[in-house]
Structures are given as C-alpha cells and as structure tokens.
Design an enzyme around this catalytic site. Structure first.
Site, mmCIF file in Angstrom:
data_model
loop_
_atom_site.group_PDB
_atom_site.id
_atom_site.type_symbol
_atom_site.label_atom_id
_atom_site.label_comp_id
_atom_site.label_asym_id
_atom_site.label_seq_id
_atom_site.Cartn_x
_atom_site.Cartn_y
_atom_site.Cartn_z
ATOM 1 N N LYS A 54 0.846 -1.202 0.000
ATOM 2 C CA LYS A 54 0.000 0.000 0.000
ATOM 3 C C LYS A 54 0.878 1.248 0.000
ATOM 4 O O LYS A 54 0.628 2.192 -0.762
ATOM 5 C CB LYS A 54 -0.925 -0.006 1.221
ATOM 6 C CG LYS A 54 -2.080 -0.970 1.061
ATOM 7 C CD LYS A 54 -2.827 -1.245 2.354
ATOM 8 C CE LYS A 54 -3.883 -2.334 2.100
ATOM 9 N NZ LYS A 54 -4.510 -2.867 3.305
ATOM 10 N N GLN A 98 -4.945 -1.364 9.375
ATOM 11 C CA GLN A 98 -4.838 -2.718 8.813
ATOM 12 C C GLN A 98 -5.493 -3.738 9.745
ATOM 13 O O GLN A 98 -5.176 -3.791 10.934
ATOM 14 C CB GLN A 98 -3.353 -3.065 8.586
ATOM 15 C CG GLN A 98 -3.119 -4.405 7.925
ATOM 16 C CD GLN A 98 -3.623 -4.455 6.479
ATOM 17 O OE1 GLN A 98 -3.418 -3.529 5.703
ATOM 18 N NE2 GLN A 98 -4.305 -5.533 6.130
ATOM 19 N N ASP A 121 -11.366 2.742 3.722
ATOM 20 C CA ASP A 121 -11.662 1.305 3.693
ATOM 21 C C ASP A 121 -13.169 1.069 3.586
ATOM 22 O O ASP A 121 -13.607 -0.066 3.377
ATOM 23 C CB ASP A 121 -11.155 0.669 5.002
ATOM 24 C CG ASP A 121 -10.202 -0.479 4.738
ATOM 25 O OD1 ASP A 121 -9.987 -0.794 3.554
ATOM 26 O OD2 ASP A 121 -9.687 -1.057 5.707
#
Ligand code: NAP
Length: 299
Positions: A54, A98, A121
């Site tokens: 990422k 994460q 997200d």
C-alpha cells in the site's frame, strides 16, 4: 469454451495511472497533495506485506504516504488516540487501519473512531449505511474491485443480469451485492445455510465467490459463458514446489471452470491487485470531497 482471463493486474495498473494523473492535476490546480495514513499494529507477516505494498503504490502515484507501525502490545486507547490525531490532521485525507487487529483491541471501536470522510476502507457504519441508501459513499475497496472487473468483462453494462454472491460478510459479500444491485443486477446472496447452491449458481450470469474455501465452486455449477469473480485467497500445501511449500488458490475450481465460464478472474492476479487500486481511488475521492472539489472521473 475457454474463458477469457480477467487481468486484475493490468486493470489495477490502469487505475493507478489514472490516480497518478488526478494527483498531478490536484497539485497543479489546487496546490494539494492527497495523503493516506496506514496504521499497522503488530508484526503479522501477511499484514506487513499488504502495508508495504500500500505504501509503495501510494507513493508511486505522487500521494503522501504516512505510515504508523505500532508494537503488538499497543493499548486500545493509544490506537484510538492515534486515529483521533489522524482525523484532526488536515494533511491526512484517508485513514486505513490494517485488519485484523490484535485480539485485545476492539476493532469495531477503532473503525467507529475513524472520521467517515477519511474512511477509505469504507467500513464505518456511516459509509456502509450510505451504500445501502444508494448514496455517494466511500465504498469498501475489494467489493469495488469485484464489480469493476465484472464490468470490464461485460462491456461496462451489468443491467438486468442475474448475479449470485456467495458470502455475506461486511467486508466483501454484503457490499458486493449492494453494488451489483446499484448496477441493476438481480442479486441472490448465498451463505453457509443456502440450500441447493449449485442450482442457484447455474442460473447466474455472474458469480462472485467470497467464501474462503479452496476450489469450492465447481465447473458444473457454472452456466456456460458466465462471468466468474473469484475473491478467495486460500493458502494450500504445494508439495510439488518442495517440502513444506504452499501456494494461493481461490474459491473456484479454476482450471475446469475455465471450460464453462465466459470470463474468470485468476488467483492470484485477479481481484487482489484491485483492492489497493480502489484504496488509492478512495483516497483521491476523499481528498476532493473534503475540500468541496468536484469528484474526478475515472473513465
Ligand atoms: P468471511 O467473513 O469468513 O465470510 C465468508 C462467507 O462465506 C460467510 O458469509 C459464510 O456464510 C460463507 N460461507 C462459508 N461457508 C460456506 C459454504 N459452504 N457455502 C456457502 N457460503 C459459505 O470471509 P470474507 O472476509 O468475506 O472473505 C472471503 C474470502 O475472500 C476469503 O478467502 C478472504 O481471504 C478473501 N478476501 C480476499 C480479498 C482480496 O483482496 N482478494 C479481500 C478480502 C477477502 P455465513 O455468513 O453463513 O457464515
């Protein structure tokens, strides 16, 4: 019939190139550099690889990447305080924590703390709710990748098609089914209690498999010419590669399925690369929305 392979790697590269152009335009026209903050708690090797990818792809588009790596014993309140500081930081447009987090941390509380305007997200209930309402929202990245690949395979129009989504998780199955409804598909959501799944699948023009079981969807479940989007990431033993070696396979029995499907995503190289692609898309969208700028067009 031998299916067309839907190349997620090249589609993700095209998305990255588009985001790179948008980032350059925002810098030139508004003096703005969009920023994505990624938070990793602990040292899980798979999460470490995801976060490194990422960061690498964020920087490659010209965006600012802000990385926070915290030890596995980080307290929940410390993580919440970090998220609050990222919420308040004007240079941060997107925040990604994460998952999975260590067991002592309440993931729901962390997700609820993220400013919905920076929730790239798409997991905050505010964004999930906006998706249900069919309104503009930051949508979870993997589901966006699934629908994008299905559209690539179907010439851009999914209207009127029958779709079966196998799996009803908040992360994948539910948002995929909502996105497909927004594309005017008729959607059946299947799960572990679904009866006659093979028969249901045989009627589908599109199957999205998000189960987490290797080679679960069999070739004789597939209507000839159907589009198959395989979300599964399953690590299985691969003795042919040497003792103790493993390999990644999807939720679809790919090789025989290729003889029935019209188009199919490979694993790896299908849905996987699209997830980061839409993370970067969401970050530039968030940067524009937060400043009242028009949303950039992807096509
Ligand atoms: P999950 O939360 O474990 O959900 C799995 C879903 O599959 C559940 O809804 C479950 O039904 C359903 N299911 C389980 N066994 C079934 C069966 N025998 N028949 C029909 N449905 C069944 O998993 P997830 O987070 O959605 O992820 C699914 C897969 O996608 C995993 O392999 C994951 O690694 C992969 N994934 C890939 C990406 C990517 O970037 N490519 C991203 C995220 C996830 P119930 O609700 O009834 O339990």
């Amino acid at each position: 019939m031998t299916a067309t392979i839907i190349d997620g790697k090249s589609r993700a590269a095209a998305l990255d190139a588009k985001v790179t152009d948008i980032v350059a335009g925002l810098k030139a026209d508004h003096g703005l550099t969009a920023g994505l903050a990624v938070v990793l708690v602990g040292d899980d090797p798979a999460s470490d690889i995801y976060v490194s990818n990422k960061v690498r792809r964020t920087e490659a588009t010209g965006m600012r990447s802000i990385e926070h790596r915290l030890p596995a014993d980080t307290g929940e309140d410390t993580l919440i305080a970090l998220v609050e500081s990222l919420n308040a930081d004007p240079e941060v447009d997107g925040i990604l924590v994460q998952m999975p987090l260590p067991k002592h941390i309440d993931s729901d509380r962390v997700v609820m703390t993220i400013d919905p305007a920076k929730d790239v997200d798409g997991l905050h209930p505010m964004n999930a709710g906006l998706l249900v309402l069919g309104r503009s929202a930051l949508v979870a990245c993997t589901p966006q990748g699934c629908v994008d690949l299905a559209k690539q395979a179907r010439g851009g129009d999914l209207s009127g098609l029958d779709a079966v989504v196998i799996g009803r998780s908040i992360l994948v199955g539910k948002p995929v089914s909502l996105l497909l409804q927004n594309e005017n598909c008729t959607v059946t959501m299947a799960h572990s209690r679904t009866k006659d799944l093979a028969d249901i699948c045989r009627r589908a023009d599109i199957i999205v498999a998000a189960v987490g079981r290797p080679a679960y969807v069999k070739a004789d479940w597939i209507k000839p010419g159907a589009t198959i989007i395989d979300v599964g990431i399953n690590r299985i033993p691969a003795p042919e590669r040497g003792e103790g070696k493993t390999r990644i396979v999807g939720d679809v029995d790919t090789e025989p399925a290729k003889e029935m499907a019209g188009a199919i995503t490979p694993v790896p190289g299908g849905v996987g690369p699209m997830t980061i692609g839409f993370l970067l898309v969401n970050t530039v969208m968030a940067a524009c929305r937060r400043r009242g700028l028009p949303e950039p067009k992807l096509d």
